[in-house]
Design a protein around this motif. Structure first.
Motif, mmCIF file in Angstrom:
data_model
loop_
_atom_site.group_PDB
_atom_site.id
_atom_site.type_symbol
_atom_site.label_atom_id
_atom_site.label_comp_id
_atom_site.label_asym_id
_atom_site.label_seq_id
_atom_site.Cartn_x
_atom_site.Cartn_y
_atom_site.Cartn_z
ATOM 1 N N UNK A 296 -56.660 -20.896 -1.362
ATOM 2 C CA UNK A 296 -56.442 -19.579 -1.374
ATOM 3 C C UNK A 296 -57.750 -18.837 -0.866
ATOM 4 N N UNK A 297 -57.507 -17.899 -0.006
ATOM 5 C CA UNK A 297 -58.507 -17.340 0.638
ATOM 6 C C UNK A 297 -58.608 -15.823 0.474
ATOM 7 N N UNK A 298 -59.861 -15.256 -0.033
ATOM 8 C CA UNK A 298 -60.063 -13.835 -0.497
ATOM 9 C C UNK A 298 -60.972 -13.220 0.872
ATOM 10 N N UNK A 299 -60.374 -12.171 1.252
ATOM 11 C CA UNK A 299 -61.061 -11.417 2.558
ATOM 12 C C UNK A 299 -61.766 -10.403 1.905
ATOM 13 N N UNK A 327 -56.829 -9.704 -0.498
ATOM 14 C CA UNK A 327 -57.797 -8.809 -0.026
ATOM 15 C C UNK A 327 -58.559 -8.043 -1.283
ATOM 16 N N UNK A 328 -60.233 -8.045 -1.103
ATOM 17 C CA UNK A 328 -60.837 -7.542 -2.136
ATOM 18 C C UNK A 328 -61.431 -6.473 -1.407
ATOM 19 N N UNK A 329 -61.118 -5.078 -1.798
ATOM 20 C CA UNK A 329 -61.553 -3.994 -1.320
ATOM 21 C C UNK A 329 -62.854 -3.292 -2.066
ATOM 22 N N UNK A 330 -63.988 -3.389 -1.469
ATOM 23 C CA UNK A 330 -65.279 -2.954 -2.142
ATOM 24 C C UNK A 330 -65.082 -1.226 -2.256
ATOM 25 N N UNK A 331 -65.388 -0.874 -3.505
ATOM 26 C CA UNK A 331 -65.409 0.802 -3.216
ATOM 27 C C UNK A 331 -66.469 1.461 -2.705
ATOM 28 N N UNK A 332 -66.277 2.572 -2.267
ATOM 29 C CA UNK A 332 -67.556 3.326 -1.668
ATOM 30 C C UNK A 332 -68.358 3.630 -2.522
ATOM 31 N N UNK A 333 -69.718 3.803 -2.326
ATOM 32 C CA UNK A 333 -70.574 4.308 -3.300
ATOM 33 C C UNK A 333 -71.205 5.789 -3.107
ATOM 34 N N UNK A 334 -71.255 6.678 -4.144
ATOM 35 C CA UNK A 334 -71.805 7.844 -3.998
ATOM 36 C C UNK A 334 -73.267 7.922 -3.976
ATOM 37 N N UNK A 335 -73.773 8.689 -2.956
ATOM 38 C CA UNK A 335 -75.424 8.779 -2.990
ATOM 39 C C UNK A 335 -75.650 9.924 -3.835
ATOM 40 N N UNK A 336 -77.169 9.914 -3.835
ATOM 41 C CA UNK A 336 -77.488 11.145 -4.720
ATOM 42 C C UNK A 336 -77.350 12.282 -4.319
ATOM 43 N N UNK A 361 -62.755 -9.177 -8.002
ATOM 44 C CA UNK A 361 -61.972 -10.506 -7.514
ATOM 45 C C UNK A 361 -60.797 -10.751 -8.184
ATOM 46 N N UNK A 362 -60.829 -10.732 -9.630
ATOM 47 C CA UNK A 362 -59.547 -10.914 -10.326
ATOM 48 C C UNK A 362 -58.450 -9.971 -9.923
ATOM 49 N N UNK A 363 -58.762 -8.937 -9.652
ATOM 50 C CA UNK A 363 -57.924 -7.821 -9.216
ATOM 51 C C UNK A 363 -57.505 -7.573 -7.904
ATOM 52 N N UNK A 364 -57.939 -8.707 -6.987
ATOM 53 C CA UNK A 364 -58.025 -8.345 -5.715
ATOM 54 C C UNK A 364 -56.365 -8.521 -5.288
ATOM 55 N N UNK A 365 -55.985 -7.715 -4.324
ATOM 56 C CA UNK A 365 -54.546 -7.635 -3.892
ATOM 57 C C UNK A 365 -54.168 -8.397 -2.832
ATOM 58 N N UNK A 366 -52.922 -8.737 -2.686
ATOM 59 C CA UNK A 366 -52.503 -9.774 -1.682
ATOM 60 C C UNK A 366 -52.500 -8.985 -0.300
ATOM 61 N N UNK A 367 -52.239 -9.688 0.654
ATOM 62 C CA UNK A 367 -52.156 -9.469 2.004
ATOM 63 C C UNK A 367 -51.184 -8.200 2.460
#
Length: 594
Positions: A296-299, A327-336, A361-367
């Motif tokens: 299993x590979x997680x992008x 696929x693990x999508x990192x959420x965007x970060x809100x600046x000050x 990681x546990x909730x990462x979606x498949x391709x």
């Protein structure tokens, strides 16, 4: 031959091909052979065959094959001599010195030693006052000392020739430093250190050799990241940063990221299964390497446009690889200031903590889910026209899925997104599926309509000038390998009778073994053929050849070869015999027409 034949015979006898291949590929017995997923190309159904009786392997998909030595050459990207050394070490055999390749072997060893000594030099410098700037940078990045030691991190000084002088004092030549890419040469011929005032990250392969270096600048100068170029001991397509550590992980998958420092941060946070490609997009060679250590590979690429494009390309390349992909999508970060900006794995761990990353990681979606989401993001689905366009594009994606259950499940999700009935979406997918199958059938039909061309090897040096003679020459080789007692005491053909130089050379080598009273088998050719040539010969041996009428088949093959050889040499042939042969050939062709 560089190695004594007796040594190679004993090495191949000790290295059972099933044992060796099983350490790389999961094999399942089917009849007399074993099958598994090919390590050399992406596939879903195992077409990779290993024959314990013949001690050879062959893939019916990518057409690669050969002996146990050829397997190690392909899998580890090694020259013949190094593959022999790997196998000899495996079974505890001492490798005899090679006259022809002694210098090449010595050179490769020297370059690896140079890389190792350079890594030690950079590592020691980090502990000294000259390395304070790099240590301060590590402190700002919150990289602990234990982590830096684990990755063998070092510091390159803010100077032009410190490494150059240190390595030449240890006995390495300037030519060796250039070959391994640790120094560069300017237009005036002056040599200077390539890496200066940088955090140094040695790149270590799965065998534990330092093959290259990555680096990161300490200030805002460019380039921010600098890696080693290709060298005789380093191919970036075949290496993954951190895999030497990640292969030992107890986690059930491997996380693939973009940056080296992302990997460092993830390992420090407990995700010791993270790796990164070396400044390139994911390659087939890296996929093959990954498949040896995980299923299993997680992008986990950056969540910006470039990262999404890289993810899409990786998913296409991984399709049919046999790896389960998420696929693990990192959420965007809100600046000050309230602006949403991208963040990489390093940023996310520092801002949100390991627990938050674990949840992602546990909730990462498949391709498939990722690609569906990307398609949906292209359309304003409040518009009827956009919903129609979305349905057309999503149906093309889902039509390519191999499983009917997969297509059914994702059809319901796509229908919900498009706000249409599931039946309507399924009908759209069914129409797209028919088009997809038609395209696949057309591709297969093109191969069938030109069988001679499609069966020709891709390598120009292996192509046949005379296909009729070459097919008979292949038959002679198959019969010789199946049962050499069919042949008379004297050779029925000369090497020059063969239209294919490769087939003639193989026949001569096998016949020599026969006259010496040795077993006639493909492993006899180890070291004498390139990997492409050995794959071609192995493919020939996979084609069916019956021994029921072996004597008659042999006579027919020899007749064709001799006849075609006479044509090439311009020898005169009795016109009545020529006419009879032509008539006989035509009758045979008519009889074979269905």
């Amino acid at each position: 031959m560089a190695f004594p034949q007796s040594f190679l015979d004993e090495l191949i006898a000790r290295c059972d091909i099933v044992d060796v291949v099983s350490s790389y590929v999961q094999l399942t017995r089917k009849g007399s052979n074993l099958f598994g997923l090919c390590p050399f190309h992406s596939e879903r159904t195992g077409s990779f065959s290993v024959s314990p009786d013949k001690q050879i392997y062959y893939c019916f998909g990518c057409k690669k094959g050969g002996t146990v030595i050829d397997f190690i050459r392909e899998e580890e990207n090694l020259p013949f001599r190094d593959a022999v050394q790997v196998l000899a070490k495996r079974v505890g055999m001492e490798v005899p010195e090679e006259e022809g390749n002694r210098e090449s072997t010595r050179r490769r060893g020297r370059l690896l030693e140079l890389n190792r000594d350079a890594a030690r030099f950079y590592y020691q410098l980090l502990q000294q006052p000259e390395g304070r700037a790099v240590q301060a940078y590590l402190d700002r990045r919150k990289i602990r000392r234990a982590t830096a030691v684990n990755f063998g991190m070092g510091a390159s000084p803010d100077a032009w020739d410190v490494l150059l002088n240190a390595m030449t004092q240890k006995g390495y030549t300037k030519s060796e430093l250039l070959d391994v890419g640790l120094v560069v040469q300017n237009k005036n011929g002056r040599l200077y250190d390539k890496f200066r005032n940088r955090l140094m990250l040695p790149v270590i392969d799965t065998r534990g050799d330092v093959v290259a270096f990555g680096s990161r600048v300490l200030d805002k100068s460019e380039p921010k990241y600098m890696n080693s170029s290709e060298t005789p001991v380093y191919s970036k397509r075949r290496v993954l940063y951190g895999l030497n550590l990640a292969k030992k992980s107890k986690r059930p998958n491997i996380i693939l990221c973009e940056g080296n420092l992302d990997i460092v941060t993830l390992h420090q946070a407990g995700f010791d299964n993270a790796v990164a490609s070396m400044g390139t997009a994911l390659t087939k060679e890296q996929i093959s390497l990954l498949s040896r250590f995980t299923k299993e590979l997680v992008l986990c690429y950056d969540n910006d446009n470039a990262g999404k494009v890289a993810t899409e390309r990786a998913l296409q390349l991984l399709n049919g690889s046999g790896l389960s992909v998420k696929v693990l999508q990192l959420p965007r970060r809100r600046t000050e200031e309230g602006e949403l900006v991208k963040q990489d794995a390093d940023d996310f761990i520092k801002n949100q903590g390991p627990g938050a990353f674990e949840r992602l990681l546990s909730g990462s979606e498949n391709g498939v889910e990722f690609r569906m989401e990307q398609i949906a993001g292209k359309y304003d689905l409040s518009s009827d026209e956009a919903r129609v366009a979305y349905s057309a594009e999503i149906s093309e994606l889902l039509a390519s899925l191999p499983g009917a259950v997969e297509r059914e499940i994702y059809a319901f999700r796509a229908a919900e997104t498009a706000r249409i009935t599931p039946d309507a979406m399924k009908q759209e997918i069914q129409r797209a599926r028919k088009r997809w199958i038609a395209r696949e059938n057309r591709a297969e039909l093109r191969k069938e309509l030109n069988p001679a061309a499609s069966s020709q090897p891709k390598e120009r040096s292996l192509r046949y000038d005379n296909i009729r003679s070459a097919r008979a020459e292949e038959g002679v080789l198959r019969l010789l390998l199946l049962d050499d007692t069919l042949f008379p005491a004297e050779p029925p053909l000369r090497e020059e009778d063969f239209s294919s130089p490769l087939l003639g050379r193989v026949f001569a080598r096998l016949w020599q073994a026969r006259t010496e009273g040795r077993t006639v088998a493909l492993p006899l050719l180890a070291g004498e053929l390139s990997t492409e040539e050995m794959s071609h010969i192995t493919a020939i041996c996979q084609r069916p050849e019956s021994l029921k009428n072996g004597g008659r088949a042999l006579a027919d093959y020899i007749r064709v070869i001799q006849k075609e050889a006479e044509k090439r040499s311009g020898s005169k042939t009795d016109p009545l015999l020529a006419a009879a042969e032509k008539y006989k050939d035509k009758k045979g062709e008519k009889r074979n027409v269905k």
